[in-house]
Design an enzyme around this catalytic site. Structure first.
Site, PDB file in Angstrom:
ATOM      1  N   LYS A 218       0.830  -1.218   0.000  1.00  0.00           N
ATOM      2  CA  LYS A 218       0.000   0.000   0.000  1.00  0.00           C
ATOM      3  C   LYS A 218       0.861   1.264   0.000  1.00  0.00           C
ATOM      4  O   LYS A 218       0.629   2.205  -0.761  1.00  0.00           O
ATOM      5  CB  LYS A 218      -0.917  -0.018   1.223  1.00  0.00           C
ATOM      6  CG  LYS A 218      -1.611   1.286   1.524  1.00  0.00           C
ATOM      7  CD  LYS A 218      -2.521   1.701   0.386  1.00  0.00           C
ATOM      8  CE  LYS A 218      -2.932   3.147   0.529  1.00  0.00           C
ATOM      9  NZ  LYS A 218      -4.310   3.336   0.755  1.00  0.00           N
ATOM     10  N   CYS A 272      -3.552  10.944   1.940  1.00  0.00           N
ATOM     11  CA  CYS A 272      -2.831   9.697   1.650  1.00  0.00           C
ATOM     12  C   CYS A 272      -1.494   9.954   0.974  1.00  0.00           C
ATOM     13  O   CYS A 272      -0.440   9.663   1.531  1.00  0.00           O
ATOM     14  CB  CYS A 272      -3.666   8.815   0.730  1.00  0.00           C
ATOM     15  SG  CYS A 272      -5.314   8.576   1.344  1.00  0.00           S
TER      16      CYS A 272
END
Ligand code: SAJ
Length: 420
Positions: A218, A272
């Site tokens: 991720k 993010c």
């Protein structure tokens, strides 16, 4: 319950009802599971229980409304016993860009006492490598009566996996169902059980690995995008210096069959991509000069744009500047880490005059502008008619077809290439 159950999941508790948790809860509820969504935000909990939503995401309101109406989705401020727990809380960083795991730790503390043998826990929050194992150790310290997978492996009473969310704000519901999922178990059994849960709602592939690998997968995805955006941003600075049109340059370069340069912009926002690459840098500082440099290029972009606007503003005594778009990207209401806010903020200190903000997705200016009386939220037409200088910061659909005559004769900074 059988400690090694393969029973289907009937109930799920989703902790964190933000941009990932709420859609996940609603999708699982729409597939027939009994879902309890948990959040510390009482206002969000109350709204959801009325069948409403506190965030803007296409079609989410309809899905939540239906799930609450059928009784499959409820919200609360505290977890209750369930067959599975999904943790989807934020992982920001602290001042020194050190990952802040306090929300994950609080979520895990809150579920420790309702755990029972056979339960599954999934951490979806983006996490530095080692976080999922830390969760297992932390729970073991709180629940000596249960066996956890970092110590008991496949024989554990509780299964724990990391399955990072990968959904794109603006397309969350579609991507939740269609994207492939990476599922990292602390043991193979943990991953297997997590796949069983996701298969209820996910049409994409469920790819299993270890928890540590899933964590790095991720982080690598978001760092990859950050590095590529930094490349585009760096080329835009080069074009600026050399007096060359960046949009034409990139469009022509992208005609090469193996080149696909992303779009430059006012900087990288959101919770993010502007954050996650630092988790890799923090874990392996000596090995990450490229990831660090990319972050610095992207972080430097708002200041570079602000400097250009300051130069243009210097020719007016009290310039009125219109800023189109505060959200960090197109067609959403999310202002987190938005470069637009940094740009307006920098100019608010450097330029006197009127600042007209246009952001169709919000109804009030954020806290960052409290007390700055020359900064006002107005509609698009008012801003374009009254401004001396126009700055397009977010490529919202609503800004696409502006009346071009309102731009004529004014300095226009189109940071997204929307009007080229
Ligand atoms: N941006 C550019 N140029 C581009 C693309 C994006 O300047 O060519 C800017 C955007 O304007 C925005 C920022 O980058 O300010 C980030 O936007 P984004 O659309 O690239 O990504 P996010 O932050 O909305 O979502 C990302 C996604 N990750 C990847 O695409 C690898 C999403 O799939 C993740 O689930 C999400 O981060 C997350 O939650 O981690």
């Amino acid at each position: 319950m059988d400690r090694q159950t393969n029973e289907p999941f009937n109930s799920v508790c989703v902790i964190g009802l933000g941009y990932v948790g709420l859609p996940t809860a609603a999708v699982l509820a729409s597939r027939g599971l009994d879902v309890l969504g948990v959040d510390i935000d009482e206002r969000a909990v109350a709204l959801i229980n009325e069948g409403k939503v506190h965030i803007i995401e296409p079609d989410l309101d309809i899905l939540v409304n239906g799930a609450v109406a059928t009784g499959k989705l409820r919200a609360s401020t505290a977890p209750e016993p369930a067959d599975a727990f999904i943790v989807a809380v934020p992982t920001p960083f602290t001042d020194g860009r050190v990952p802040d795991l306090s929300f994950i730790e609080a979520a895990v503390d809150s579920l420790a006492q309702v755990l029972k043998a056979g339960d599954l826990i999934i951490i979806e929050s983006t996490s530095p490598v080692g976080t999922t194992e830390m969760v297992s150790e932390k729970l073991a310290a709180a629940r000596a009566d249960l066996a956890f997978p970092h110590a008991a492996g496949n024989d554990a009473d509780i299964q724990i996996a990391h399955s990072p969310e990968r959904v794109l704000p603006g397309k969350v519901l579609m991507e939740l169902v269609r994207n492939d999922r990476v599922i990292g178990g602390i043991s193979p059994r943990c991953a297997e059980r997590a796949v069983q849960l996701y298969k209820v709602a996910v049409d994409g592939q469920c790819l299993t690995t270890t928890a540590r690998t899933a964590e790095l997968v991720k982080l690598s995805e978001n760092a990859y995008r950050d590095v590529n955006i930094a490349f585009a941003n760096e080329i835009s600075l080069v074009c600026e210096e050399l007096g060359i049109d960046v949009w034409e340059t990139l469009e022509l370069a992208n005609h090469h069959p193996r080149v696909n340069i992303l779009n430059p912009g006012p900087g990288v926002g959101g919770h993010c991509i502007a954050v996650d690459p630092w988790f890799i840098v923090h874990s392996a500082p000596e090995a990450t000069p490229l990831i660090r440099a990319a972050r610095q290029v992207n972080d430097g972009k708002p200041a570079a744009i602000a400097d250009r606007i300051v130069s243009a503003a210097a020719t007016y005594s009290q310039p009125v500047i219109a800023f189109l778009g505060l959200a960090y990207k197109a067609n959403i209401d999310d202002l987190r880490e938005s470069p637009s806010i940094e740009i307006v903020d920098r100019l608010a200190d450097a330029v006197t005059g009127g600042f007209l903000i246009v952001e169709p997705h919000i109804s009030a200016l954020p806290e960052a502008f409290a007390g700055k009386h020359h900064v006002k939220l107005v509609d698009l037409d008012t801003a374009l008619e009254s401004a001396d200088i126009i700055v397009l910061l977010t490529d919202h659909e609503a800004f696409k077809n502006v009346d071009e005559s309102l731009l004529e004769g004014k300095p226009v900074f189109d940071t997204r290439g929307l009007w080229r």
